[in-house]
Design a protein around this motif. Structure first.
Motif, PDB file in Angstrom:
ATOM      1  N   SER A  73      -2.690 -11.860   3.806  1.00 25.85           N
ATOM      2  CA  SER A  73      -1.550 -11.350   3.040  1.00 25.85           C
ATOM      3  C   SER A  73      -1.676 -11.609   1.543  1.00 25.85           C
ATOM      4  O   SER A  73      -0.775 -11.258   0.783  1.00 25.85           O
ATOM      5  N   ALA A  74      -2.793 -12.228   1.114  1.00 26.15           N
ATOM      6  CA  ALA A  74      -2.958 -12.529  -0.309  1.00 26.15           C
ATOM      7  C   ALA A  74      -3.153 -11.236  -1.102  1.00 26.15           C
ATOM      8  O   ALA A  74      -3.847 -10.323  -0.658  1.00 26.15           O
ATOM      9  N   GLU A  75      -2.546 -11.175  -2.278  1.00 22.90           N
ATOM     10  CA  GLU A  75      -2.640  -9.992  -3.120  1.00 22.90           C
ATOM     11  C   GLU A  75      -3.747 -10.152  -4.155  1.00 22.90           C
ATOM     12  O   GLU A  75      -4.044 -11.254  -4.601  1.00 22.90           O
ATOM     13  N   TYR A  76      -4.362  -9.037  -4.509  1.00 20.53           N
ATOM     14  CA  TYR A  76      -5.325  -9.002  -5.606  1.00 20.53           C
ATOM     15  C   TYR A  76      -5.224  -7.640  -6.276  1.00 20.53           C
ATOM     16  O   TYR A  76      -4.623  -6.706  -5.737  1.00 20.53           O
ATOM     17  N   SER A  77      -5.805  -7.537  -7.467  1.00 25.26           N
ATOM     18  CA  SER A  77      -5.654  -6.335  -8.282  1.00 25.26           C
ATOM     19  C   SER A  77      -6.900  -5.472  -8.183  1.00 25.26           C
ATOM     20  O   SER A  77      -8.020  -5.960  -8.337  1.00 25.26           O
ATOM     21  N   VAL A  78      -6.711  -4.181  -7.921  1.00 21.93           N
ATOM     22  CA  VAL A  78      -7.791  -3.198  -7.891  1.00 21.93           C
ATOM     23  C   VAL A  78      -7.399  -2.055  -8.816  1.00 21.93           C
ATOM     24  O   VAL A  78      -6.459  -1.311  -8.522  1.00 21.93           O
ATOM     25  N   PHE A  79      -8.097  -1.947  -9.962  1.00 20.12           N
ATOM     26  CA  PHE A  79      -7.787  -0.926 -10.958  1.00 20.12           C
ATOM     27  C   PHE A  79      -6.308  -0.976 -11.360  1.00 20.12           C
ATOM     28  O   PHE A  79      -5.641   0.053 -11.486  1.00 20.12           O
ATOM     29  N   GLY A  80      -5.805  -2.200 -11.522  1.00 20.31           N
ATOM     30  CA  GLY A  80      -4.435  -2.379 -11.967  1.00 20.31           C
ATOM     31  C   GLY A  80      -3.381  -2.235 -10.889  1.00 20.31           C
ATOM     32  O   GLY A  80      -2.192  -2.347 -11.179  1.00 20.31           O
ATOM     33  N   LYS A  81      -3.784  -1.996  -9.652  1.00 26.60           N
ATOM     34  CA  LYS A  81      -2.832  -1.819  -8.557  1.00 26.60           C
ATOM     35  C   LYS A  81      -2.945  -2.987  -7.592  1.00 26.60           C
ATOM     36  O   LYS A  81      -4.044  -3.359  -7.185  1.00 26.60           O
ATOM     37  N   LYS A  82      -1.803  -3.560  -7.220  1.00 29.73           N
ATOM     38  CA  LYS A  82      -1.786  -4.678  -6.299  1.00 29.73           C
ATOM     39  C   LYS A  82      -2.047  -4.201  -4.872  1.00 29.73           C
ATOM     40  O   LYS A  82      -1.491  -3.196  -4.426  1.00 29.73           O
ATOM     41  N   THR A  83      -2.909  -4.914  -4.166  1.00 26.21           N
ATOM     42  CA  THR A  83      -3.180  -4.617  -2.763  1.00 26.21           C
ATOM     43  C   THR A  83      -3.477  -5.920  -2.040  1.00 26.21           C
ATOM     44  O   THR A  83      -3.560  -6.977  -2.658  1.00 26.21           O
ATOM     45  N   THR A  84      -3.611  -5.848  -0.734  1.00 26.03           N
ATOM     46  CA  THR A  84      -3.871  -7.028   0.083  1.00 26.03           C
ATOM     47  C   THR A  84      -5.112  -6.800   0.925  1.00 26.03           C
ATOM     48  O   THR A  84      -5.608  -5.673   1.051  1.00 26.03           O
ATOM     49  N   ASN A  86      -5.223  -7.047   4.086  1.00 29.54           N
ATOM     50  CA  ASN A  86      -4.824  -6.264   5.253  1.00 29.54           C
ATOM     51  C   ASN A  86      -4.861  -4.770   4.991  1.00 29.54           C
ATOM     52  O   ASN A  86      -5.002  -3.968   5.916  1.00 29.54           O
ATOM     53  N   ALA A  87      -4.734  -4.389   3.712  1.00 31.59           N
ATOM     54  CA  ALA A  87      -4.708  -2.963   3.391  1.00 31.59           C
ATOM     55  C   ALA A  87      -6.033  -2.283   3.704  1.00 31.59           C
ATOM     56  O   ALA A  87      -6.095  -1.063   3.834  1.00 31.59           O
ATOM     57  N   LEU A  88      -7.117  -3.076   3.827  1.00 30.37           N
ATOM     58  CA  LEU A  88      -8.402  -2.487   4.156  1.00 30.37           C
ATOM     59  C   LEU A  88      -8.509  -2.109   5.629  1.00 30.37           C
ATOM     60  O   LEU A  88      -9.412  -1.380   6.022  1.00 30.37           O
ATOM     61  N   ASP A  89      -7.611  -2.624   6.455  1.00 31.53           N
ATOM     62  CA  ASP A  89      -7.688  -2.387   7.896  1.00 31.53           C
ATOM     63  C   ASP A  89      -6.517  -1.554   8.406  1.00 31.53           C
ATOM     64  O   ASP A  89      -6.163  -1.629   9.582  1.00 31.53           O
ATOM     65  N   ASP A  90      -5.900  -0.779   7.527  1.00 32.37           N
ATOM     66  CA  ASP A  90      -4.722  -0.014   7.934  1.00 32.37           C
ATOM     67  C   ASP A  90      -5.063   1.432   8.268  1.00 32.37           C
ATOM     68  O   ASP A  90      -4.191   2.292   8.233  1.00 32.37           O
ATOM     69  N   TYR A  91      -6.327   1.714   8.582  1.00 34.11           N
ATOM     70  CA  TYR A  91      -6.706   3.091   8.898  1.00 34.11           C
ATOM     71  C   TYR A  91      -5.974   3.607  10.134  1.00 34.11           C
ATOM     72  O   TYR A  91      -5.502   4.755  10.134  1.00 34.11           O
ATOM     73  N   PRO A  92      -5.857   2.825  11.216  1.00 37.09           N
ATOM     74  CA  PRO A  92      -5.076   3.328  12.362  1.00 37.09           C
ATOM     75  C   PRO A  92      -3.635   3.673  11.996  1.00 37.09           C
ATOM     76  O   PRO A  92      -3.087   4.669  12.486  1.00 37.09           O
ATOM     77  N   GLU A  93      -3.020   2.862  11.123  1.00 33.39           N
ATOM     78  CA  GLU A  93      -1.653   3.171  10.705  1.00 33.39           C
ATOM     79  C   GLU A  93      -1.604   4.475   9.914  1.00 33.39           C
ATOM     80  O   GLU A  93      -0.667   5.275  10.050  1.00 33.39           O
ATOM     81  N   ALA A  94      -2.631   4.707   9.096  1.00 35.39           N
ATOM     82  CA  ALA A  94      -2.675   5.962   8.343  1.00 35.39           C
ATOM     83  C   ALA A  94      -2.832   7.159   9.280  1.00 35.39           C
ATOM     84  O   ALA A  94      -2.223   8.213   9.073  1.00 35.39           O
ATOM     85  N   MET A  95      -3.633   6.992  10.325  1.00 37.41           N
ATOM     86  CA  MET A  95      -3.796   8.081  11.293  1.00 37.41           C
ATOM     87  C   MET A  95      -2.490   8.343  12.048  1.00 37.41           C
ATOM     88  O   MET A  95      -2.156   9.493  12.356  1.00 37.41           O
ATOM     89  N   GLN A  96      -1.762   7.281  12.334  1.00 38.97           N
ATOM     90  CA  GLN A  96      -0.476   7.450  13.010  1.00 38.97           C
ATOM     91  C   GLN A  96       0.517   8.183  12.112  1.00 38.97           C
ATOM     92  O   GLN A  96       1.318   9.004  12.584  1.00 38.97           O
ATOM     93  N   ALA A  97       0.444   7.920  10.814  1.00 31.63           N
ATOM     94  CA  ALA A  97       1.323   8.626   9.881  1.00 31.63           C
ATOM     95  C   ALA A  97       0.988  10.115   9.849  1.00 31.63           C
ATOM     96  O   ALA A  97       1.887  10.967   9.788  1.00 31.63           O
TER      97      ALA A  97
END
Length: 266
Positions: A73-84, A86-97
């Motif tokens: 759940s730790a946050e870090y900055s990628v091109f000025g945008k905060k992400t975590t 866990n965000a790298l493993d949310d592909y199944p959630e994106a497919m469900q959307a």
């Protein structure tokens, strides 16, 4: 008027921040001392040290011990945008959307396409155990074939149920390709960083070469002053010429200003 961002935030989000000051502690001497300490503590090199063991280390050796990995759940900055992480493993959630959006038409509320994502390549934890390029070529050929078949179905009967099946196949294949391409992102980031560092090295080499050429030019001018330092003589295009004091002083000033223009890049 908007307040300027604090300096520490600029450092954290800059494109290539300065290295941390403790990089100077990473020396062969300190690495050998840390290995000796771990051997005395009967600790394997890849085993994390306990808090008590860390406190026994000198300050310069504590920097050599890698910190614990960040929490999911730790946050870090990628091109000025905060992400975590866990965000790298949310592909199944994106497919469900995507499935949810396809199931309901935004205007009529009818089902557009009853589709669900299916992974068509094996999951693996080792990068080298899966030939991603071969799977990408397979999916690409399958997409082309499915598209041609879809055109045939549409030409015969646009309302046929087979049309929806072909659309599902194309969508599943395309999203599987998308998932495989995303797995190349770390390698893309590494290669991008390598190219940027190579460009910086080439730029620094060019600057050093420019300084070297300018140094040679300055030495040549100074040597010309020395050769033309005789009374009543000045060096003009490599040839000593008899001139008066005023003309000699003017000529030397021109040469000095010319050298300064070259040094300053004017």
């Amino acid at each position: 008027m908007a307040q300027p961002a604090p300096e520490d935030e600029d450092v954290l989000t800059s494109y290539f921040p300065n290295p941390p000051p403790f990089y100077k502690h990473f020396t062969p001497k300190n690495l050998a001392a840390l290995a000796q300490f771990q051997s005395a503590q009967d600790t394997a090199p890849d085993t994390p040290l306990t808090t008590a063991q860390l406190l026994q280390l000198p300050t310069e050796l504590r920097y050599l011990v890698p910190p614990a990995p960040p929490s999911p759940s730790a946050e870090y900055s990628v091109f000025g945008k905060k992400t975590t992480v866990n965000a790298l493993d949310d592909y199944p959630e994106a497919m469900q959307a995507i499935r949810t959006r396809l199931q309901t038409h935004p205007v009529t509320g009818e089902v557009v396409l009853d589709w669900s994502y299916e992974q068509l390549y094996p999951s693996t934890t080792s990068w080298s155990s899966l030939d991603r390029q071969a799977y990408l070529f397979r999916f690409l050929r399958s997409i082309v074939l499915s598209y041609v078949e879809l055109l045939g179905v549409m030409a015969q009967d646009p309302t046929s149920a087979a049309k929806d099946e072909k659309l599902k196949d194309v969508l599943t294949l395309a999203l599987n390709m998308h998932a495989l391409v995303n797995e190349y992102r770390p390698h893309q980031a590494r290669e991008t960083l390598i190219r940027e560092m190579e460009r910086q090295v080439e730029r620094k080499k060019g600057e050093v070469e420019g300084v070297r050429r300018m140094g040679e030019r300055v030495r040549e001018v100074l040597a010309g002053f020395e050769r033309g330092g005789g009374e009543g003589r000045v060096e003009v295009d490599g040839v000593g010429t008899e001139v008066g004091d005023e003309e000699r002083r003017t000529q030397r000033q021109r040469e000095m200003w010319g050298v300064m223009d070259e040094v300053l890049g004017h």
